[in-house]
Design an enzyme around this catalytic site. Structure first.
Site, PDB file in Angstrom:
ATOM      1  N   GLY A 110      46.820   8.764 -45.141  1.00  0.00           N
ATOM      2  CA  GLY A 110      45.348   8.512 -44.949  1.00  0.00           C
ATOM      3  C   GLY A 110      45.060   8.459 -43.549  1.00  0.00           C
ATOM      4  N   SER A 115      50.091  13.106 -42.427  1.00  0.00           N
ATOM      5  CA  SER A 115      51.221  12.638 -42.853  1.00  0.00           C
ATOM      6  C   SER A 115      52.171  13.135 -43.891  1.00  0.00           C
ATOM      7  CB  SER A 115      51.097  10.923 -42.631  1.00  0.00           C
ATOM      8  OG  SER A 115      50.179  10.745 -43.573  1.00  0.00           O
ATOM      9  N   ASP A 160      48.458  21.557 -42.232  1.00  0.00           N
ATOM     10  CA  ASP A 160      49.376  20.427 -41.988  1.00  0.00           C
ATOM     11  C   ASP A 160      50.851  20.997 -41.886  1.00  0.00           C
ATOM     12  OD1 ASP A 160      47.004  18.974 -41.545  1.00  0.00           O
ATOM     13  OD2 ASP A 160      47.202  17.701 -43.658  1.00  0.00           O
TER      14      ASP A 160
END
Length: 341
Positions: A110, A115, A160
């Site tokens: 978050g 991540s 990501d």
């Protein structure tokens, strides 16, 4: 045998949200991002006790299983289990592997720095090293996306996994049928130094809205919400413009487009910003920031602000009076790596 790996987290500089299906499938998406010196780490220690052990040290979550070729999802470290299931089935002839895995990340889930996806890339890279798998960068990123978004079913975009795998500054294009083109940017050292000196990274606190925000974006695209789709079109144009700005070192223009892009991003979904984010933004602007935006889906996580380097400390002092925290960082050139301990 001991295998270790790491993968870098990333700052979403422009175009975030246009990498989410179905928008990118229908219209194509553009994202500009850069990796930083914060990482997700994995260690695999092979064992002979016929056990499979997962330990997420940063979350203090531990789970242990008898040796098997498939682990059921139950809400506890499902990403870890999803990677194991995929690797064993597709790359190890369904033969189970006994090991102890330890993972941790420099940023919480978050955070808006990718991540969770970066952790998937790091774990997958460790298995590539362990089993000597012939997977290139595109393969690792695509498999990581498949595991997280399809196998485990977590909502999110595509940028990501590619940022963590390739590393550095990248302009990434997303199209239908999971077609992705990564364009590494040849950044001059003085531009990278000037950008680092002009950016302040501020942690608001972990976002609890990211999945909700992405679900809203997806719904808006499916429902042909004109306001939301127009905002995403604008983000694509901004990503192209900001790529040119950053390659030429036009950082003041880059900052202006950063602010413009943040205004467009807020029109994509209602919960991208909130009263606290608006307050932080106002404090930063009053302290001399040119512009800023949230990195990631929104609702919390990290904000980045562009400022004249001579006013950087003034901005940092102003932000330190608020509830969050200023984080030091540097840009990195390398993507995910693995080695034997």
């Amino acid at each position: 045998m001991i295998i270790r790996s790491k993968a870098p987290l990333r700052l979403g500089l422009a175009g975030g949200g246009t990498d989410v299906s179905p928008y990118c499938d229908e219209f194509g998406g553009y994202v500009l991002n850069a990796t930083i010196d914060m990482y997700a780490y994995c260690t695999i220690e092979t064992c002979a006790d016929n056990k499979i052990v997962f330990y997420a040290a940063d979350r203090d979550e531990f789970t242990e299983y008898e040796l098997t070729d498939r682990l059921d999802f139950d809400g506890i470290l499902d990403l870890h289990k999803g990677i194991y299931n995929h690797v064993v089935k597709n790359y190890n002839n369904s033969l189970p592997i006994s090991f102890r895995m330890t993972t941790y990340s420099d940023a919480p889930a978050g955070s808006g720095l990718g991540s969770s996806s970066t952790l998937v890339v790091s774990i997958l890279q460790a298995f590539v090293e362990l089993l000597n798998l012939p997977l290139g960068e595109y393969d690792i990123a695509q498999v990581a996306y498949q595991i997280e978004r399809v196998d485990v079913g977590l909502t999110g975009g595509k940028q990501d996994q590619y940022a963590a795998t390739f590393g550095g500054f990248n302009f990434i294009e997303f199209y239908a049928n999971d077609r992705v083109i990564v364009n590494p940017l040849r950044m001059k050292s003085w531009i990278v130094n000037e950008l680092e000196n002009s950016l302040v990274l501020y942690f608001l606190g972990a976002s609890r809205e990211s999945a909700k925000i992405i679900d809203e974006q997806v719904k808006n695209t499916k429902d042909k919400n004109e306001k939301s789709i127009a905002a995403m079109h604008e983000l694509k144009v901004d990503a192209l413009t900001m790529k040119e700005n950053i390659l030429k070192g036009n950082l003041r223009s880059f900052a202006e487009n950063l602010g413009k892009s943040w205004e467009a991003k807020k029109r994509m979904a209602a919960s991208i910003s909130n009263a606290y984010i608006d307050e932080v933004y106002e404090v930063a602007m009053n302290a001399g920031a040119y512009a800023g935006k949230v990195s990631g889906a929104g609702g919390g996580g990290f904000m980045m602000f562009m400022v004249d380097p001579t006013k950087r400390l003034d901005l940092i002092k102003a932000l330190k009076n608020l509830e969050g925290s200023v984080m030091n960082f540097h840009f990195t050139k390398k993507g995910t790596e693995s080695w034997r301990g």
